[in-house]
Write a protein that holds these residues in place. Sequence first.
Motif, mmCIF file in Angstrom:
data_model
loop_
_atom_site.group_PDB
_atom_site.id
_atom_site.type_symbol
_atom_site.label_atom_id
_atom_site.label_comp_id
_atom_site.label_asym_id
_atom_site.label_seq_id
_atom_site.Cartn_x
_atom_site.Cartn_y
_atom_site.Cartn_z
ATOM 1 N N MET A 1 1.051 -1.224 -0.034
ATOM 2 C CA MET A 1 0.084 0.056 0.111
ATOM 3 C C MET A 1 1.049 1.290 0.070
ATOM 4 S SD MET A 1 -3.388 0.436 0.397
ATOM 5 C CE MET A 1 -3.375 2.017 0.133
ATOM 6 N N LEU A 2 0.588 2.181 -0.844
ATOM 7 C CA LEU A 2 1.360 3.375 -0.969
ATOM 8 C C LEU A 2 0.274 4.649 -0.679
ATOM 9 C CD1 LEU A 2 3.820 5.182 -1.382
ATOM 10 C CD2 LEU A 2 3.804 4.687 -3.842
ATOM 11 N N VAL A 3 0.582 5.264 0.377
ATOM 12 C CA VAL A 3 -0.518 6.497 0.642
ATOM 13 C C VAL A 3 0.291 7.811 0.041
ATOM 14 C CG1 VAL A 3 -1.605 7.730 2.453
ATOM 15 C CG2 VAL A 3 -1.531 5.140 2.169
ATOM 16 N N VAL A 4 -0.368 8.347 -0.674
ATOM 17 C CA VAL A 4 0.376 9.739 -1.040
ATOM 18 C C VAL A 4 -0.640 11.083 -0.656
ATOM 19 C CG1 VAL A 4 1.299 11.142 -3.054
ATOM 20 C CG2 VAL A 4 1.211 8.477 -3.008
ATOM 21 N N ASP A 5 -0.161 11.825 0.186
ATOM 22 C CA ASP A 5 -0.880 13.124 0.602
ATOM 23 C C ASP A 5 0.195 14.113 1.151
ATOM 24 O OD1 ASP A 5 -2.480 15.153 2.075
ATOM 25 O OD2 ASP A 5 -4.084 13.489 1.658
ATOM 26 N N ASP A 6 0.109 15.329 0.683
ATOM 27 C CA ASP A 6 1.107 16.304 1.449
ATOM 28 C C ASP A 6 0.734 16.714 2.665
ATOM 29 O OD1 ASP A 6 -1.257 17.717 0.281
ATOM 30 O OD2 ASP A 6 -0.381 19.560 0.238
ATOM 31 N N ASN A 7 -0.466 16.514 3.265
ATOM 32 C CA ASN A 7 -1.060 16.725 4.561
ATOM 33 C C ASN A 7 -0.415 15.457 5.550
ATOM 34 O OD1 ASN A 7 -2.314 16.689 7.169
ATOM 35 N ND2 ASN A 7 -3.583 18.401 6.086
ATOM 36 N N LYS A 8 0.677 16.010 6.414
ATOM 37 C CA LYS A 8 0.993 14.732 7.099
ATOM 38 C C LYS A 8 -0.047 14.202 8.082
ATOM 39 C CE LYS A 8 4.859 13.783 10.424
ATOM 40 N NZ LYS A 8 6.028 14.291 11.241
ATOM 41 N N VAL A 9 -0.919 15.024 8.559
ATOM 42 C CA VAL A 9 -1.798 14.437 9.533
ATOM 43 C C VAL A 9 -2.788 13.372 8.803
ATOM 44 C CG1 VAL A 9 -3.810 15.078 10.949
ATOM 45 C CG2 VAL A 9 -1.972 16.384 11.190
ATOM 46 N N ILE A 10 -3.389 13.772 7.361
ATOM 47 C CA ILE A 10 -4.153 13.079 6.852
ATOM 48 C C ILE A 10 -3.218 11.510 6.524
ATOM 49 C CG2 ILE A 10 -5.594 12.620 4.521
ATOM 50 C CD1 ILE A 10 -6.790 14.678 6.298
ATOM 51 N N ARG A 11 -1.952 12.005 5.993
ATOM 52 C CA ARG A 11 -1.160 10.716 5.563
ATOM 53 C C ARG A 11 -1.055 9.646 7.050
ATOM 54 N NH1 ARG A 11 2.933 13.918 3.751
ATOM 55 N NH2 ARG A 11 4.098 13.484 5.564
ATOM 56 N N GLN A 12 -0.982 10.262 7.898
ATOM 57 C CA GLN A 12 -0.754 9.426 9.188
ATOM 58 C C GLN A 12 -2.389 8.491 9.553
ATOM 59 O OE1 GLN A 12 2.358 8.746 9.052
ATOM 60 N NE2 GLN A 12 2.874 9.025 11.107
ATOM 61 N N LEU A 13 -3.471 9.479 9.312
ATOM 62 C CA LEU A 13 -4.469 8.829 9.570
ATOM 63 C C LEU A 13 -4.930 7.777 8.639
ATOM 64 C CD1 LEU A 13 -7.541 9.398 10.768
ATOM 65 C CD2 LEU A 13 -8.097 10.682 8.973
ATOM 66 N N ILE A 14 -4.739 7.888 7.316
ATOM 67 C CA ILE A 14 -4.876 6.740 6.388
ATOM 68 C C ILE A 14 -3.936 5.705 6.581
ATOM 69 C CG2 ILE A 14 -4.626 6.124 3.844
ATOM 70 C CD1 ILE A 14 -5.529 8.926 3.235
ATOM 71 N N ARG A 15 -2.654 6.073 6.994
ATOM 72 C CA ARG A 15 -1.619 4.913 7.490
ATOM 73 C C ARG A 15 -2.312 4.068 8.442
ATOM 74 N NH1 ARG A 15 2.184 4.010 10.806
ATOM 75 N NH2 ARG A 15 2.181 6.030 11.686
ATOM 76 N N VAL A 16 -2.654 4.845 9.750
ATOM 77 C CA VAL A 16 -2.927 4.170 10.964
ATOM 78 C C VAL A 16 -4.184 3.089 10.687
ATOM 79 C CG1 VAL A 16 -3.869 4.342 13.182
ATOM 80 C CG2 VAL A 16 -1.948 5.810 12.385
ATOM 81 N N ASN A 17 -5.470 3.662 9.824
ATOM 82 C CA ASN A 17 -6.530 2.890 9.593
ATOM 83 C C ASN A 17 -6.414 1.797 8.795
ATOM 84 O OD1 ASN A 17 -8.987 4.350 10.613
ATOM 85 N ND2 ASN A 17 -7.876 6.066 9.875
ATOM 86 N N LEU A 18 -5.329 1.806 7.887
ATOM 87 C CA LEU A 18 -5.272 0.632 7.075
ATOM 88 C C LEU A 18 -4.113 -0.296 7.745
ATOM 89 C CD1 LEU A 18 -4.507 2.527 3.615
ATOM 90 C CD2 LEU A 18 -6.435 0.971 4.455
ATOM 91 N N GLU A 19 -3.250 0.184 8.589
ATOM 92 C CA GLU A 19 -2.147 -0.801 9.112
ATOM 93 C C GLU A 19 -3.262 -1.609 10.330
ATOM 94 O OE1 GLU A 19 0.800 1.749 10.592
ATOM 95 O OE2 GLU A 19 2.210 1.215 9.066
ATOM 96 N N LEU A 20 -4.345 -0.940 10.880
ATOM 97 C CA LEU A 20 -5.198 -1.403 11.847
ATOM 98 C C LEU A 20 -5.809 -2.667 11.136
ATOM 99 C CD1 LEU A 20 -6.405 1.523 13.718
ATOM 100 C CD2 LEU A 20 -5.283 -0.462 14.604
#
Length: 137
Positions: A1-20
């Motif tokens: 999975m590769l998550v691309v977003d310039d907003n660090k908060v959004i990037r982390q939100l997506i990453r955490v939800n997918l990692e869960l």
Amino acid sequence: MLVVDDNKVIRQLIRVNLELEGFEVVTAADGAECLDLVHQVCPDVITLDVVMPRLDGIQTAIRLRADPRTCDLPVAVVSACTPYEVDSGVAAGVDAFLAKPFEPSELVRIVHRLMRREDPPSFDGRHGAGRAGSTAG
């Protein structure tokens, strides 16, 4: 999975939800970084924001589709999803759209669907959320 977003908060939100959900996630801050990483990471799915510095999500999708190594890689746009973004995304070969703000469960559902190579439902009841001109399989 590769998550691309310039907003660090959004990037982390997506990453955490997918990692869960058990996904292995790598992140990039813009389209240029995505293109640098994609061949090293070999992701199953890419999520792209549209408005980013250096290289936006639509131009990134166009470049991914133009490269024989990534032309079939499932791509989802996670953005405001204005009609212009959806139309541009469909033309660029984007497979799915998720409007911000989004429900984490919907993000997970779209990623699972793309990984299984199923056609996602159209965005906002419109036609064409799948890749234009693609054939199943």
